[in-house]
Design a protein around this motif. Structure first.
Motif, PDB file in Angstrom:
ATOM      1  N   ALA A  53       0.860  -1.196   0.000  1.00  0.00           N
ATOM      2  CA  ALA A  53       0.000   0.000   0.000  1.00  0.00           C
ATOM      3  C   ALA A  53       0.888   1.236   0.000  1.00  0.00           C
ATOM      4  CB  ALA A  53      -0.920  -0.024   1.220  1.00  0.00           C
ATOM      5  N   ILE A  54       1.441   1.555  -1.183  1.00  0.00           N
ATOM      6  CA  ILE A  54       2.448   2.620  -1.280  1.00  0.00           C
ATOM      7  C   ILE A  54       1.919   3.896  -1.912  1.00  0.00           C
ATOM      8  CG2 ILE A  54       4.392   1.021  -1.380  1.00  0.00           C
ATOM      9  CD1 ILE A  54       4.371   1.393  -4.434  1.00  0.00           C
ATOM     10  N   ALA A  55       0.641   3.936  -2.291  1.00  0.00           N
ATOM     11  CA  ALA A  55       0.109   5.129  -2.951  1.00  0.00           C
ATOM     12  C   ALA A  55       0.157   6.319  -2.003  1.00  0.00           C
ATOM     13  CB  ALA A  55      -1.316   4.878  -3.432  1.00  0.00           C
ATOM     14  N   ALA A  96       0.576  10.381 -10.746  1.00  0.00           N
ATOM     15  CA  ALA A  96       1.178   9.094 -10.372  1.00  0.00           C
ATOM     16  C   ALA A  96       0.863   8.828  -8.914  1.00  0.00           C
ATOM     17  CB  ALA A  96       2.691   9.139 -10.582  1.00  0.00           C
ATOM     18  N   VAL A  97       0.410   7.627  -8.608  1.00  0.00           N
ATOM     19  CA  VAL A  97       0.062   7.325  -7.217  1.00  0.00           C
ATOM     20  C   VAL A  97       1.292   7.055  -6.363  1.00  0.00           C
ATOM     21  CG1 VAL A  97      -2.202   6.445  -7.874  1.00  0.00           C
ATOM     22  CG2 VAL A  97      -0.268   4.861  -7.702  1.00  0.00           C
ATOM     23  N   ALA A 119       8.495   1.845  -8.316  1.00  0.00           N
ATOM     24  CA  ALA A 119       9.801   1.533  -7.713  1.00  0.00           C
ATOM     25  C   ALA A 119       9.630   0.720  -6.441  1.00  0.00           C
ATOM     26  CB  ALA A 119      10.545   2.830  -7.411  1.00  0.00           C
ATOM     27  N   GLY A 120      10.569  -0.226  -6.228  1.00  0.00           N
ATOM     28  CA  GLY A 120      10.622  -0.982  -4.992  1.00  0.00           C
ATOM     29  C   GLY A 120       9.434  -1.873  -4.737  1.00  0.00           C
ATOM     30  N   PRO A 182      -3.286   3.031   0.916  1.00  0.00           N
ATOM     31  CA  PRO A 182      -3.302   2.749   2.358  1.00  0.00           C
ATOM     32  C   PRO A 182      -4.648   3.149   2.957  1.00  0.00           C
ATOM     33  CG  PRO A 182      -1.999   4.709   1.880  1.00  0.00           C
ATOM     34  CD  PRO A 182      -2.383   4.130   0.555  1.00  0.00           C
ATOM     35  N   ALA A 183      -4.912   2.669   4.152  1.00  0.00           N
ATOM     36  CA  ALA A 183      -6.218   2.906   4.777  1.00  0.00           C
ATOM     37  C   ALA A 183      -6.512   4.393   4.933  1.00  0.00           C
ATOM     38  CB  ALA A 183      -6.267   2.196   6.133  1.00  0.00           C
ATOM     39  N   TRP A 184      -5.500   5.176   5.286  1.00  0.00           N
ATOM     40  CA  TRP A 184      -5.748   6.597   5.515  1.00  0.00           C
ATOM     41  C   TRP A 184      -6.140   7.323   4.235  1.00  0.00           C
ATOM     42  CZ3 TRP A 184      -2.928  10.133   2.773  1.00  0.00           C
ATOM     43  CH2 TRP A 184      -1.710   9.709   2.235  1.00  0.00           C
TER      44      TRP A 184
END
Length: 202
Positions: A53-55, A96-97, A119-120, A182-184
């Motif tokens: 969850a990297i957005a 881009a997210v 990335a990653g 992510p949840a937030w």
């Protein structure tokens, strides 16, 4: 004494020839693998890493309405929806997210498409796609989170209103792009308490 020794030699050769011509298979040694043994099964491939969850932003708007969700097909060529459709007005900036690199920015089947490698995100890396978009980036550009990559094109689509189709893949597998949030970021705004009629405010 000498006669018995010479008679024993042809008798030994005769017994050896009889045994070799009888068609009886030799008994395999315990250390010799059987020719009929089944080959060992190939080792199972390691599971694909989960979607992180990297957005850091939605691709359009703040919390856009999801007009159509992700509907994974039962088989690779079956019907389904390989992404999500987000409501947005034509001309809205598409962002881009997460950080990555532009793999493609151009037209596919008459529609503008931007595809980013995030990335990653493991091997093979995740790739996210936005369409229909008028690109403002070019192939090979390094992208930062929330950076605009184009604007939503004012063209007819399968949505009832203008929308952005947002997709996600790892290798040849389609994934739910909402899992990048992510949840937030994916949570709706908190409820707001309104005054009740007839009850004075404190």
């Amino acid at each position: 004494m000498h006669v018995n020794r010479f008679l024993a030699l042809p008798l030994g050769l005769l017994l050896a020839a009889t045994a070799s011509g009888s068609g009886a298979a030799p008994t395999p040694s315990p250390s010799t693998p059987s020719a009929t043994a089944s080959p060992s099964a190939p080792a199972p491939s390691p599971p694909a890493p989960p979607v992180p969850a990297i957005a850091r932003s939605w691709p359009v708007g703040t919390r856009p309405a999801v007009l159509r969700g992700w509907e994974p097909p039962a088989t690779p060529y079956a019907r389904g929806h390989r992404g999500v459709d987000l409501a947005a007005p034509a001309g809205a900036p598409v962002r881009a997210v997460a950080a990555g690199r532009v793999l493609f920015a151009g037209r596919v089947a008459g529609r503008g498409v931007v595809s980013l490698e995030l990335a990653g995100t493991g091997t093979p890396p995740l790739r996210t796609t936005y369409e229909p978009v008028a690109p403002s980036v070019t192939e090979g550009d390094e992208i930062t989170p929330a950076q605009p990559v184009g604007t939503l094109s004012p063209m007819a689509s399968h949505c009832p209103t203008a929308c952005l189709h947002w997709g996600l893949r790892r290798g040849e597998s389609y994934l739910n792009p909402l899992s990048l949030l992510p949840a937030w970021l994916s949570a709706r705004a908190p409820s707001r308490l309104l005054p009740v009629l007839g009850v004075p405010l404190p």
